[in-house]
Scaffold this active site. Structure first.
Site, PDB file in Angstrom:
ATOM      1  N   ASN A   7       0.868  -1.186   0.000  1.00  0.00           N
ATOM      2  CA  ASN A   7       0.000   0.000   0.000  1.00  0.00           C
ATOM      3  C   ASN A   7       0.897   1.225   0.000  1.00  0.00           C
ATOM      4  O   ASN A   7       1.338   1.695   1.042  1.00  0.00           O
ATOM      5  CB  ASN A   7      -0.904  -0.038   1.230  1.00  0.00           C
ATOM      6  CG  ASN A   7      -1.838   1.160   1.326  1.00  0.00           C
ATOM      7  OD1 ASN A   7      -1.770   2.096   0.534  1.00  0.00           O
ATOM      8  ND2 ASN A   7      -2.707   1.154   2.317  1.00  0.00           N
ATOM      9  N   ARG A  84      -2.398  -1.269  -3.792  1.00  0.00           N
ATOM     10  CA  ARG A  84      -3.349  -0.161  -3.820  1.00  0.00           C
ATOM     11  C   ARG A  84      -2.932   0.791  -4.933  1.00  0.00           C
ATOM     12  O   ARG A  84      -1.811   1.289  -4.955  1.00  0.00           O
ATOM     13  CB  ARG A  84      -3.337   0.581  -2.492  1.00  0.00           C
ATOM     14  CG  ARG A  84      -4.134   1.887  -2.501  1.00  0.00           C
ATOM     15  CD  ARG A  84      -3.750   2.736  -1.311  1.00  0.00           C
ATOM     16  NE  ARG A  84      -4.407   4.032  -1.300  1.00  0.00           N
ATOM     17  CZ  ARG A  84      -3.854   5.138  -0.809  1.00  0.00           C
ATOM     18  NH1 ARG A  84      -2.625   5.097  -0.308  1.00  0.00           N
ATOM     19  NH2 ARG A  84      -4.504   6.263  -0.816  1.00  0.00           N
ATOM     20  N   HIS A 172      -9.915   7.267  -1.301  1.00  0.00           N
ATOM     21  CA  HIS A 172      -9.981   6.561  -0.014  1.00  0.00           C
ATOM     22  C   HIS A 172     -11.023   5.446  -0.038  1.00  0.00           C
ATOM     23  O   HIS A 172     -11.527   5.032   1.007  1.00  0.00           O
ATOM     24  CB  HIS A 172     -10.272   7.530   1.143  1.00  0.00           C
ATOM     25  CG  HIS A 172      -9.186   8.522   1.387  1.00  0.00           C
ATOM     26  ND1 HIS A 172      -9.428   9.864   1.625  1.00  0.00           N
ATOM     27  CD2 HIS A 172      -7.840   8.385   1.422  1.00  0.00           C
ATOM     28  CE1 HIS A 172      -8.292  10.507   1.783  1.00  0.00           C
ATOM     29  NE2 HIS A 172      -7.308   9.629   1.671  1.00  0.00           N
ATOM     30  N   ARG A 232      -2.186  19.542   1.343  1.00  0.00           N
ATOM     31  CA  ARG A 232      -3.073  19.886   0.238  1.00  0.00           C
ATOM     32  C   ARG A 232      -4.154  20.856   0.714  1.00  0.00           C
ATOM     33  O   ARG A 232      -4.621  20.776   1.844  1.00  0.00           O
ATOM     34  CB  ARG A 232      -3.707  18.619  -0.334  1.00  0.00           C
ATOM     35  CG  ARG A 232      -2.766  17.808  -1.197  1.00  0.00           C
ATOM     36  CD  ARG A 232      -3.324  16.442  -1.525  1.00  0.00           C
ATOM     37  NE  ARG A 232      -2.965  15.443  -0.530  1.00  0.00           N
ATOM     38  CZ  ARG A 232      -3.442  14.208  -0.494  1.00  0.00           C
ATOM     39  NH1 ARG A 232      -4.336  13.814  -1.393  1.00  0.00           N
ATOM     40  NH2 ARG A 232      -3.053  13.358   0.440  1.00  0.00           N
ATOM     41  N   GLU A 369      -6.677  -0.763   5.226  1.00  0.00           N
ATOM     42  CA  GLU A 369      -6.707  -0.849   3.769  1.00  0.00           C
ATOM     43  C   GLU A 369      -6.038  -2.122   3.270  1.00  0.00           C
ATOM     44  O   GLU A 369      -6.464  -2.692   2.251  1.00  0.00           O
ATOM     45  CB  GLU A 369      -6.024   0.380   3.176  1.00  0.00           C
ATOM     46  CG  GLU A 369      -6.782   1.669   3.406  1.00  0.00           C
ATOM     47  CD  GLU A 369      -6.005   2.900   2.994  1.00  0.00           C
ATOM     48  OE1 GLU A 369      -6.640   3.894   2.586  1.00  0.00           O
ATOM     49  OE2 GLU A 369      -4.757   2.889   3.086  1.00  0.00           O
TER      50      GLU A 369
END
Length: 392
Positions: A7, A84, A172, A232, A369
């Site tokens: 990931n 991912r 996400h 961000r 995840e």
């Protein structure tokens, strides 16, 4: 019969090794691009030691990780590697086996996820060369949101641009898919109500769920949109970009660097992109960054509640959502108008259930995840290699 999950983030690489559907090793490497460092690892007890990194990019770090795993004899029987991939565009929603043709299509999406897509694809290419016979699977962060009503996927742009694929994709998704499964396990049928999940970490977004399906999300065409994040900016008047280019001499590369690297918590505080640092600081700019972060989350939760027609449950997850009692409390305090009522003791102890028994239920659920990637990959791998042991 092993499955390795990788990931990759913008400066991190999380990994997990599964044998017969059980995780036997997991860890995290941080500061990729500068000084890679193994900061967390769990499993295999006394055999663990640090990893020596001879390069600092994602491909070099993944190579060092694989060298280490081979030295520990952990990759015997490796039957799949799952990744991912942040952006799947319109073409990819289900897990897919990676080959050079698929990689070429994913390369075209690099401009939409410049902090994540090229790094993940570099790892894939390195491992395709290293293990050409081992199937590699891509799972996409955008896939979960393909269930949204069409009207929620559109921008108010000329139809020709919409038809070309300029849409609200959302991100996400692997985290949201995992949280959705956990809610079903915990709540049964009530998990199908009006749920908002707040994925608050270095990257941040919200997702409105109904019947366990994405209805709306705060991120859009790229992972810049929506909430304020570590570096961000989140939602921004597009006129600001025009002003910077027309009157301040910014070119496209300078704007990209500003919005992806110099904004968010880091830009507002001038101190750090890490919420832990800001909470520990008494500097007024740090406190201002925290206040703005909370304001943006509350604003977007209000929008998600409007889309969903109300709120039955609110879930906090990811680094900030799982670990910052201060941020959870500040957000919930501002949501009293929705009936949100936080149990301060439960919040202080980072309990799973955070409400006081009235109003919408409140939850803190750690995301995983890697587990979602493994789950999503097993069916495809079992179809490719019958009798492999990956069947669910």
């Amino acid at each position: 019969m092993s499955l390795l999950v990788l990931n990759g983030g913008s400066a991190t690489l999380k990994f997990a090794l599964y044998r017969r559907q059980q995780v036997v090793l997991r860890g995290r490497i941080e500061r990729i691009g500068s000084r890679p460092q193994l900061v967390a690892i769990v499993g295999i007890g006394s055999t663990l030691r640090d990893i020596a990194f001879t390069g600092n990019d994602h491909a070099a770090v993944s190579s060092a990780l694989l060298d280490w795993l081979e030295e520990q004899d952990m990759l015997d029987g490796l039957e799949g590697i799952a990744h991912r991939i942040v952006h799947g565009g319109r073409d990819f929603a289900d897990p897919v086996r990676l080959d050079h043709t698929v990689l070429a299509r994913l390369d075209t999406l690099v401009p939409l996820a410049p902090l994540h897509q090229p790094q993940a694809l570099a790892i894939v290419r390195h491992l395709l060369a290293r293990y050409p016979e081992v199937p590699q699977i891509a799972c996409f962060d955008t896939a979960f949101h393909r269930t949204q009503p069409w009207v929620n996927q559109q921008f108010a742009l000329p139809r020709t641009l919409t038809e070309e694929g300029i849409l609200r994709y959302g991100f996400h998704g692997l985290s949201y898919a995992y949280i959705t499964r956990r809610l079903r396990e915990m709540l049964g049928e009530t998990a199908g109500g009006r749920v908002i999940v707040a994925h608050l970490g270095q990257g941040c977004s919200l997702c409105a769920l109904r019947d366990g399906r994405s209805q709306a999300t705060s991120m859009g065409f790229t992972a810049l949109d929506g909430l304020m994040m570590g570096r961000r900016c989140g939602s921004l008047d597009p006129g600001v970009i025009l002003y910077l280019m027309q009157h301040k001499g910014f070119n496209a590369q300078a704007v990209e660097h500003l919005l992806y690297h110099d904004s968010g918590l880091y830009g507002v505080s001038g101190i750090s992109d890490d919420m832990r640092d800001l909470e520990a600081s008494e500097h007024p700019h740090a406190q201002e960054a925290i206040a703005l972060f909370v304001q943006r989350v509350v604003h977007e939760i209000g929008a998600m509640a409007a889309v969903n027609g109300g709120l039955d449950a609110l879930v906090f997850t990811a680094g900030i959502g799982e670990h910052s009692q201060r941020i959870r409390a500040a957000i919930c305090q501002r949501l009293a108008w929705l009936g949100v009522a936080l149990d301060e003791t439960a919040n202080r102890h980072h309990a799973q259930r955070l409400d006081n028994g009235s109003g919408p239920s409140l939850w803190m659920i750690p995301t995983d995840e890697e587990e979602e990637i493994a789950t999503a990959s097993r069916t495809l791998l079992s179809d490719m290699t019958p009798g492999s042991g990956f069947s669910t």
